[in-house]
Design a protein around this motif. Structure first.
Motif, mmCIF file in Angstrom:
data_model
loop_
_atom_site.group_PDB
_atom_site.id
_atom_site.type_symbol
_atom_site.label_atom_id
_atom_site.label_comp_id
_atom_site.label_asym_id
_atom_site.label_seq_id
_atom_site.Cartn_x
_atom_site.Cartn_y
_atom_site.Cartn_z
ATOM 1 N N GLU A 1 0.507 -1.047 0.277
ATOM 2 C CA GLU A 1 -0.187 -0.129 0.444
ATOM 3 C C GLU A 1 1.033 1.297 -0.169
ATOM 4 O O GLU A 1 1.540 1.556 0.709
ATOM 5 C CB GLU A 1 -1.135 0.075 1.753
ATOM 6 N N VAL A 2 1.211 2.279 -1.162
ATOM 7 C CA VAL A 2 1.420 3.418 -1.201
ATOM 8 C C VAL A 2 0.612 4.153 -1.281
ATOM 9 O O VAL A 2 -0.677 4.842 -2.128
ATOM 10 C CB VAL A 2 2.145 3.459 -2.581
ATOM 11 N N SER A 3 0.925 4.769 0.573
ATOM 12 C CA SER A 3 -0.071 6.412 0.536
ATOM 13 C C SER A 3 1.023 7.690 0.112
ATOM 14 O O SER A 3 1.840 7.863 0.378
ATOM 15 C CB SER A 3 -0.125 6.478 2.204
ATOM 16 N N PHE A 4 0.103 9.274 -0.545
ATOM 17 C CA PHE A 4 0.725 9.465 -1.161
ATOM 18 C C PHE A 4 -0.080 10.892 0.040
ATOM 19 O O PHE A 4 -1.245 11.233 -0.031
ATOM 20 C CB PHE A 4 0.613 10.373 -2.488
ATOM 21 N N GLY A 5 0.619 11.186 0.827
ATOM 22 C CA GLY A 5 0.122 12.397 1.145
ATOM 23 C C GLY A 5 -0.138 13.879 0.742
ATOM 24 O O GLY A 5 -0.042 13.970 0.120
ATOM 25 N N ARG A 6 -0.645 14.722 1.572
ATOM 26 C CA ARG A 6 -0.512 16.161 1.411
ATOM 27 C C ARG A 6 0.776 16.513 1.164
ATOM 28 O O ARG A 6 1.502 17.261 2.404
ATOM 29 C CB ARG A 6 -0.974 17.183 3.127
ATOM 30 N N PRO A 7 0.480 17.163 0.050
ATOM 31 C CA PRO A 7 2.175 17.820 0.235
ATOM 32 C C PRO A 7 2.384 18.913 0.634
ATOM 33 O O PRO A 7 1.683 19.770 1.229
ATOM 34 C CB PRO A 7 1.956 18.312 -1.373
ATOM 35 N N ILE A 8 3.362 19.637 1.112
ATOM 36 C CA ILE A 8 4.545 20.411 2.442
ATOM 37 C C ILE A 8 4.171 21.501 1.206
ATOM 38 O O ILE A 8 5.246 21.227 0.729
ATOM 39 C CB ILE A 8 4.531 19.877 3.581
ATOM 40 N N ASP A 9 4.274 22.755 1.317
ATOM 41 C CA ASP A 9 4.585 24.680 1.491
ATOM 42 C C ASP A 9 6.014 25.037 1.883
ATOM 43 O O ASP A 9 5.447 24.901 3.093
ATOM 44 C CB ASP A 9 3.471 25.480 1.056
ATOM 45 N N PHE A 10 6.966 24.473 1.258
ATOM 46 C CA PHE A 10 8.786 24.786 1.847
ATOM 47 C C PHE A 10 8.626 26.343 0.870
ATOM 48 O O PHE A 10 8.757 25.979 0.017
ATOM 49 C CB PHE A 10 9.563 23.598 1.308
ATOM 50 N N ARG A 11 8.590 27.332 1.974
ATOM 51 C CA ARG A 11 8.960 28.039 1.439
ATOM 52 C C ARG A 11 10.725 28.763 2.101
ATOM 53 O O ARG A 11 10.848 29.036 2.819
ATOM 54 C CB ARG A 11 7.976 29.875 1.506
ATOM 55 N N GLU A 12 10.968 29.757 1.529
ATOM 56 C CA GLU A 12 12.238 31.006 1.922
ATOM 57 C C GLU A 12 11.904 31.578 2.555
ATOM 58 O O GLU A 12 10.943 32.113 3.594
ATOM 59 C CB GLU A 12 12.223 32.025 1.188
ATOM 60 N N GLY A 13 12.649 31.506 3.815
ATOM 61 C CA GLY A 13 12.419 31.611 5.400
ATOM 62 C C GLY A 13 12.353 30.453 6.656
ATOM 63 O O GLY A 13 12.849 30.306 7.857
ATOM 64 N N ASP A 14 11.497 29.827 5.515
ATOM 65 C CA ASP A 14 10.966 28.356 6.980
ATOM 66 C C ASP A 14 11.959 26.750 7.509
ATOM 67 O O ASP A 14 13.469 27.213 6.946
ATOM 68 C CB ASP A 14 9.917 27.338 5.600
ATOM 69 N N SER A 15 11.931 26.900 8.309
ATOM 70 C CA SER A 15 12.508 26.007 9.118
ATOM 71 C C SER A 15 12.580 24.419 8.507
ATOM 72 O O SER A 15 11.767 23.922 8.571
ATOM 73 C CB SER A 15 12.128 26.234 10.552
ATOM 74 N N ARG A 16 14.189 24.212 7.954
ATOM 75 C CA ARG A 16 14.012 22.857 8.138
ATOM 76 C C ARG A 16 13.527 21.703 9.062
ATOM 77 O O ARG A 16 13.096 20.486 8.421
ATOM 78 C CB ARG A 16 15.520 22.479 7.338
ATOM 79 N N LYS A 17 14.331 22.566 10.385
ATOM 80 C CA LYS A 17 13.388 21.260 11.402
ATOM 81 C C LYS A 17 12.198 21.334 11.296
ATOM 82 O O LYS A 17 11.653 19.877 11.633
ATOM 83 C CB LYS A 17 14.555 21.808 12.350
ATOM 84 N N ALA A 18 11.454 22.640 11.112
ATOM 85 C CA ALA A 18 9.572 22.349 11.294
ATOM 86 C C ALA A 18 9.859 21.326 9.888
ATOM 87 O O ALA A 18 8.166 20.879 10.699
ATOM 88 C CB ALA A 18 9.557 23.428 11.069
#
Length: 266
Positions: free
Chosen positions: A225-242
């Motif tokens: 079973e392969v599940s594609f989740g909700r895409p997360i928008d990553f923008r300038e200034g966003d934290s990689r840890k978050a």
């Protein structure tokens, strides 16, 4: 006797198709023909059928670009499965380049090899990933950094999302999409995968490839079973840890849902 014949025929068919496609893919890589992206998928789809991998998809691949897939990783089978579902480029650790069989296949797929301990080369590697994403390629990252046993999600490494940051300047709308993907091995011949068959799901490094491959072939039919989740928008200034924390939480939730059969009961 029947099992041995089936294993022989499956392996022979997989090898024959690989040898048939090999010259075409080498030419495509040499001259950068568009088919270099989709030709490996032909082999991946055939190999999945020959191995008896029955794939069920939950959700959908995001259509926007640039796109990075952050996927769980339990086995070499994960690469076949994702490659069968989409034309993707894999990010692999540099050691994979020298592995027998898999190293050669990874090179033919134009995988991106990263040396995690080579700080001097990190910028070049990240820029290559960013360039491939800017060119419209879907890049697959295994953010756990290693294989699990298929029953859990290991801690996600935020440093591996550096390529998402590097791809931002090339993103038309200033957004890189990171889509969580889980690959769950859920059954054998339509029956829930119990403890006896769970070793077929994961492929830890200390287990030899050939016995594990033969075990998969002898099993005959593995449900995935392969599940594609909700895409997360990553923008300038966003934290990689978050970003890593969100991806890890989503992967845990999605994998648990698949292993507990929630989608199949719905």
């Amino acid at each position: 006797m029947i099992d041995r014949l089936r294993v022989f025929l499956a392996l022979s068919a997989i090898i024959a198709l690989a040898l048939g496609l090999l010259p075409l893919q080498m030419l495509a890589l040499t001259f950068d023909w568009p088919m270099r992206r989709w030709l490996p998928g032909v082999w991946h789809r055939f190999a999945c059928r020959a191995l008896g991998l029955r794939i069920r998809v939950i959700g959908a691949l995001d259509t926007r670009r640039p796109l990075m897939l952050a996927a769980t990783h339990a086995s070499w089978k994960d690469i076949l499965i994702l490659g069968a579902l989409a034309d993707v480029a894999f990010i692999a650790k540099s050691e994979v380049r020298e592995w027998p069989v898999f190293g050669h296949l990874a090179r033919l797929q134009h995988s991106i090899f990263i040396a995690r301990n080579d700080k001097r080369g990190t910028g070049t590697q990240v820029n290559e990933i960013a360039a491939r994403m800017a060119d419209g390629e879907i890049v697959v990252l295994f953010p756990e950094g290693t294989t699990s046993d298929g029953n859990r999600v290991l801690p996600v490494k935020s440093s591996l999302f550096g390529a998402a940051t590097a791809a931002l300047p090339s993103a038309p709308d200033g957004v890189v999409r990171v889509q969580p993907v889980t690959i769950a091995y859920t059954g054998v011949y339509g029956l829930p995968m119990g403890r006896y068959h769970r070793p077929l799901a994961g492929w830890p490094g200390e287990v030899a490839l050939v016995p594990h491959l033969l075990g998969v072939l002898k099993a005959g039919a593995l449900d995935v079973e392969v599940s594609f989740g909700r895409p997360i928008d990553f923008r300038e200034g966003d934290s990689r840890k978050a970003l890593a924390a969100t991806v890890e939480a989503d992967l845990r939730r999605m994998l648990n849902a698949s292993l507990r059969g929630r989608h199949r009961r719905a």
